[in-house]
Design a protein around this motif. Structure first.
Motif, PDB file in Angstrom:
ATOM      1  N   VAL A   1     -79.015  30.962  32.809  1.00  0.00           N
ATOM      2  CA  VAL A   1     -78.642  31.144  34.171  1.00  0.00           C
ATOM      3  C   VAL A   1     -79.039  33.146  34.335  1.00  0.00           C
ATOM      4  CG1 VAL A   1     -76.798  31.538  35.515  1.00  0.00           C
ATOM      5  CG2 VAL A   1     -76.748  29.494  33.882  1.00  0.00           C
ATOM      6  N   ALA A   2     -78.350  34.121  32.958  1.00  0.00           N
ATOM      7  CA  ALA A   2     -78.814  35.048  33.102  1.00  0.00           C
ATOM      8  C   ALA A   2     -80.212  35.865  32.899  1.00  0.00           C
ATOM      9  CB  ALA A   2     -77.974  35.407  31.711  1.00  0.00           C
TER      10      ALA A   2
ATOM     11  N   LEU B   1     -83.540  39.090  30.124  1.00  0.00           N
ATOM     12  CA  LEU B   1     -81.966  38.260  29.916  1.00  0.00           C
ATOM     13  C   LEU B   1     -80.315  39.150  30.396  1.00  0.00           C
ATOM     14  CD1 LEU B   1     -80.619  36.198  28.723  1.00  0.00           C
ATOM     15  CD2 LEU B   1     -81.007  36.828  27.067  1.00  0.00           C
ATOM     16  N   GLN B   2     -80.944  40.347  29.670  1.00  0.00           N
ATOM     17  CA  GLN B   2     -80.162  41.580  29.323  1.00  0.00           C
ATOM     18  C   GLN B   2     -79.458  41.745  30.389  1.00  0.00           C
ATOM     19  OE1 GLN B   2     -78.064  41.990  26.684  1.00  0.00           O
ATOM     20  NE2 GLN B   2     -79.648  40.639  25.381  1.00  0.00           N
TER      21      GLN B   2
ATOM     22  N   ILE C   1     -77.103  41.526  36.485  1.00  0.00           N
ATOM     23  CA  ILE C   1     -77.126  40.756  37.945  1.00  0.00           C
ATOM     24  C   ILE C   1     -76.715  39.273  38.273  1.00  0.00           C
ATOM     25  CG2 ILE C   1     -78.942  39.306  39.427  1.00  0.00           C
ATOM     26  CD1 ILE C   1     -80.567  42.289  37.867  1.00  0.00           C
ATOM     27  N   LEU C   2     -76.379  38.562  36.993  1.00  0.00           N
ATOM     28  CA  LEU C   2     -75.828  38.021  37.388  1.00  0.00           C
ATOM     29  C   LEU C   2     -74.226  37.770  37.524  1.00  0.00           C
ATOM     30  CD1 LEU C   2     -75.130  34.289  37.162  1.00  0.00           C
ATOM     31  CD2 LEU C   2     -74.951  35.092  33.962  1.00  0.00           C
ATOM     32  N   LEU C   3     -73.311  38.523  37.228  1.00  0.00           N
ATOM     33  CA  LEU C   3     -71.993  39.047  37.066  1.00  0.00           C
ATOM     34  C   LEU C   3     -72.299  38.862  38.876  1.00  0.00           C
ATOM     35  CD1 LEU C   3     -71.088  41.215  34.091  1.00  0.00           C
ATOM     36  CD2 LEU C   3     -70.431  38.689  34.909  1.00  0.00           C
ATOM     37  N   ALA C   4     -72.981  40.359  39.777  1.00  0.00           N
ATOM     38  CA  ALA C   4     -72.662  40.652  40.119  1.00  0.00           C
ATOM     39  C   ALA C   4     -72.901  39.220  41.506  1.00  0.00           C
ATOM     40  CB  ALA C   4     -73.632  41.585  41.064  1.00  0.00           C
ATOM     41  N   ILE C   5     -73.727  38.812  41.303  1.00  0.00           N
ATOM     42  CA  ILE C   5     -74.257  37.152  41.830  1.00  0.00           C
ATOM     43  C   ILE C   5     -72.739  36.715  41.814  1.00  0.00           C
ATOM     44  CG2 ILE C   5     -74.732  34.926  42.034  1.00  0.00           C
ATOM     45  CD1 ILE C   5     -77.760  36.573  40.956  1.00  0.00           C
TER      46      ILE C   5
END
Length: 428
Positions: free
Chosen positions: A129-130, A141-142, A147-151
């Motif tokens: 997912v990340a 990935l890092q 970006i995933l947290l923002a989404i």
């Protein structure tokens, strides 16, 4: 339902550098088409008519002909439809493709792997997912974790503050989670979560989830520069990442041309089971390729003159095919003569490099199994894989098979003991 705001998210997908395998490799066309048909089924359902249901069912069924990704879209649509209708009156539109898939599964599916590491699945899925989130901006990935947290923050905010948890959004979340979990428990031993084919699919699913969560959100003029800037950053990052995929495919193509050129030198004597390249082309096997070449014509290959001009790694790949294909004959009759050299090592890693004449070389050592022999022809360095030596005789004849190339072979002998190397036909 996608709206103009979704264009800022769709733009990087059109040039998905981190998903280059789906963008550049024609063999993956079936996967991309299956995804497109799944999205088409979602759009058809928005029309709200019975003809649209028939169209959605047809698109999902057609998607099954290309890949199992259509099954995941059918499952997501099923969940969303059941929540929205609270009945099974339209269940046929997703039951038909699922039943057909189950029938195929029972008739043709073959288990190819067992012993999955279930303990790795959660981390593998989270990394997928990340990686997909990072892939939206051409990142890895890092950065993808941030970006995933923002989404997640954006989607969560829309759900809590604007009640955006619609049946469609729930269905899309089910499709996305089903994809990441199914891959993580079946492919974790075969690939890594940053593989571009997973990034590409995951990025599309993230875009669908984001756009559905936005729903009918009102876009102000102040938001357009922000969205445009994000789209530009994503586009630049993905185009940069796309060059990495292009370089990989170019290297693979150069290796394949050189290796097929080596196969042409081997001719009909090549072992039918010989794999051209375990890394770049494991599906390219001598026997089936030569049969196809007889029927359809050979693929473009490097001539001996072209092989000499290739970069060293490419020439090493061609030499490796020649060695594994048996271009150097090991064993046979040993004839005595005079032209010999005696190699006396002073350290265990001492070696001698010597030209192999057309008649061959005779290598004689008290214990041949302690010696390591490597060969090269087009490359300037020796193949890292040593020759497989027969056992039982202190004298070994190494003779190259004749072919159209005039480039000679060289032999490297590494031995901790005194070794006598003679030209075939010379006293040994």
């Amino acid at each position: 339902r996608i709206g103009l705001a979704a264009l800022a998210l769709v733009v990087p997908l059109a040039f998905s550098g981190t998903g280059w395998e789906y963008e550049l490799e024609g063999v993956n066309f079936g996967f991309t088409l299956s995804i497109a048909l799944g999205i088409g089924a979602l759009l058809a359902l928005d029309m709200g008519k019975r003809r649209a249901d028939v169209l959605a069912c047809a698109l999902l069924t057609l998607g099954l002909l290309f890949s199992e990704l259509a099954v995941l879209f059918a499952i997501g649509i099923a969940v969303g439809q059941l929540i929205a209708d609270r009945s099974f009156r339209r269940a046929w539109l997703w039951l038909v493709p699922l039943v057909l898939y189950r029938a195929w599964w029972l008739a043709y599916h073959t288990q190819i792997q067992s012993g999955y590491d279930w303990g790795r699945a959660p981390k593998f899925a989270a990394d997928m997912v990340a990686s997909a989130a990072g892939g939206l901006f051409g990142q890895g990935l890092q950065p993808g974790r941030l970006i995933l947290l923002a989404i997640l923050g954006l989607v969560g905010w829309r759900i809590v503050r604007h009640r955006a948890l619609t049946p469609r959004l729930i269905g899309l979340l089910v499709t996305a989670v089903a994809f990441w979990l199914s891959v993580s428990v079946t492919r974790d031993q075969l690939n890594h979560p940053r593989a571009s084919l997973y990034v590409y699919t995951g990025a599309i699913l993230l875009v669908l989830v984001i756009t559905e969560s936005l729903g009918a959100a009102r876009m102000t003029r102040a938001m357009w520069p922000v969205l445009g800037g994000l789209a530009l950053i994503a586009l630049i990052g993905n185009i940069h990442a796309l060059t990495g995929g292009e370089a990989y495919l170019r290297t693979a193509s150069d290796n394949a041309r050189a290796e097929l050129g080596a196969l042409r030198l081997l001719g009909p004597a090549a072992p039918p089971s010989l794999i051209m390249d375990y890394h770049y082309a494991p599906q390219l096997i001598a026997g089936p390729y030569q049969a196809a070449a007889r029927d359809l014509g050979p693929a473009p290959t490097d001539t001996p003159a072209q092989l000499i001009t290739r970069p060293e790694p490419v020439r090493l790949a061609a030499d490796d095919v020649l060695v594994r294909g048996g271009e150097l004959h090991l064993g046979g009759t040993v004839t005595a003569g005079r032209s010999c050299v005696i190699f006396t090592p002073t350290a265990t890693d001492d070696h001698i490099d010597i030209l192999i004449p057309p008649a061959g070389l005779i290598v004689r050592a008290p214990a041949p199994s302690r010696a390591t022999l490597r060969a090269r022809r087009f490359a300037t360095g020796f193949d890292p894989s040593p020759l497989t030596l027969p056992t039982g005789s202190p004298r070994l004849l190494i003779r190259p098979k004749p072919d159209e190339a005039t480039v000679p072979w060289h032999l490297q002998v590494t031995s901790p003991q005194v070794t006598r190397i003679c030209a075939a036909g010379a006293r040994s």
